[in-house]
Scaffold this active site. Structure first.
Site, PDB file in Angstrom:
ATOM      1  N   GLU A  83       1.901   0.329  -4.203  1.00  0.00           N
ATOM      2  CA  GLU A  83       1.498  -1.357  -4.128  1.00  0.00           C
ATOM      3  C   GLU A  83       2.196  -1.640  -4.770  1.00  0.00           C
ATOM      4  OE1 GLU A  83      -1.804  -2.900  -3.061  1.00  0.00           O
ATOM      5  OE2 GLU A  83      -2.477  -1.454  -1.189  1.00  0.00           O
ATOM      6  N   HIS A 141      -2.112  -6.338   1.034  1.00  0.00           N
ATOM      7  CA  HIS A 141      -3.422  -6.438   0.626  1.00  0.00           C
ATOM      8  C   HIS A 141      -3.767  -8.287   0.306  1.00  0.00           C
ATOM      9  CE1 HIS A 141      -5.775  -3.313  -2.583  1.00  0.00           C
ATOM     10  NE2 HIS A 141      -6.371  -4.641  -2.268  1.00  0.00           N
ATOM     11  N   ARG A 197      -7.589   2.030   0.566  1.00  0.00           N
ATOM     12  CA  ARG A 197      -7.272   2.577   0.316  1.00  0.00           C
ATOM     13  C   ARG A 197      -5.922   2.919   0.753  1.00  0.00           C
ATOM     14  NH1 ARG A 197      -9.044  -1.178  -2.685  1.00  0.00           N
ATOM     15  NH2 ARG A 197      -9.788  -0.904  -5.330  1.00  0.00           N
TER      16      ARG A 197
END
Length: 327
Positions: free
Chosen positions: A271, A290, A242
């Site tokens: 994000e 991601h 993360r």
């Protein structure tokens, strides 16, 4: 099982691979958000107010206010291994089960972590950029020199499923492997040949550090400015966990100063990461959007497990994977 007139309602916040929702079909009323972008908060609140279950993605922030406005809700089935997007304590207070999808994305995420290690170690993005820009004018013995992984030391922070899978890959490359976790793991040490270190010692010894811890109060900014300075000059940091496990501003400074050799990132504190983010302006960063679990097989398995978790709770059974705080 409910009959047609009183079928439980399940809202799915994004389209998922075909067939993954089969555990809910035929007995639950399932609505899937059809847009590419996630549902706005107001729309999410409206859908949850009528839902018995919801299948969420990491982009959906499920907080106490949303839960308070969802009196029928019985389960938040998060389609991810992490669940920092859900206020688990608030859900527990309201009797709402929270589940997640561990295990099914282990190999895909480990593959990507190792891809980032290789890309950083061998300076692949810089070499490709020079080739495409016409800056490759000759072979030169001092150009694009990188780190050879054979004999290099890898430090794994968090030796869970994904950390172990990365260790298996590192063994095939002839790397020496250190690890840090909250508890020592003698079984893993015997199986994988890994050596335990406390975190500061691991950072000081490793040529490459790969992060595999969940985001919580203890791990937020676990890798801060002080710990980045503990890392070896020229070392590589890879984060597929993360974004907020790392202090991003401190990371920018460590990269710009030349103390760190490179960083490979698939996750960020915010994000999607904005294109003007300082991390994207540093040439020795390999940045991905991601995609750790982005294989067809893994995304199907994640969505299927989320549907199985949701179905189990709505049918009064124990779900395959409740989050730890629910046990």
């Amino acid at each position: 099982m409910a009959v047609a007139g009183d079928r439980p309602r399940v809202f799915v916040t994004r389209q998922v691979p075909e067939g993954a929702l089969a555990p809910l079909e035929g007995w639950a009323h399932v609505e899937v958000w059809p847009e590419f972008l996630p549902p706005p908060r107001e729309e999410l609140a409206r859908r949850l107010a009528e839902a018995d279950g919801v299948i969420t993605m990491i982009t959906d922030r499920i907080d106490d206010d949303l839960l308070a406005a969802a009196p029928r809700l019985r389960v938040v089935s998060n389609c991810a291994v992490g669940y920092d997007n859900v206020d688990v304590a608030a859900a527990r207070r309201r009797g709402v089960m929270v589940t997640h999808t561990p295990g099914v994305l282990t190999e895909a995420t480990a593959d990507l972590a190792f891809a980032l290690i290789l890309a950083c170690a061998r300076r692949l993005p810089q070499a490709e950029a020079d080739l495409r820009a016409g800056r490759w004018t000759t072979w030169h013995p001092l150009q694009w020199l990188g780190l050879e992984l054979d004999g290099a030391t890898l430090g794994i922070v968090g030796l869970g499923r994904i950390g172990r899978a990365v260790a298996r890959r590192a063994r095939a490359f002839g790397m020496r492997i250190l690890y840090y976790s909250r508890r020592r793991d003698p079984a893993a040490e015997a199986e994988l040949g890994v050596e335990y270190r406390d975190l500061d010692d691991l950072l000081a010894e490793a040529d490459v550090v790969s992060l595999h811890v969940p985001l919580n109060a203890e791990t937020r900014h676990l890798i801060d400015g002080r710990r980045l300075r503990r890392m070896k000059p020229g070392a590589i940091l890879v984060n597929t966990a993360r974004g907020d496990v790392v202090d991003e501003q401190a990371l920018v400074e460590a990269l710009r100063s030349g103390h760190l050799g490179a960083a490979g990132l698939d996750v960020y504190g915010r994000e999607p990461v904005p294109p003007d983010h300082p991390l994207l302006q540093v040439p020795n960063v390999v940045a991905l959007p991601h995609i750790g679990s982005a294989t067809a097989r893994t995304r199907w398995r994640m969505a299927r497990l989320a549907a199985e978790n949701c179905a189990a709770v709505l049918q009064g059974r124990r779900p395959p994977h409740p989050v730890r705080e629910m046990l």
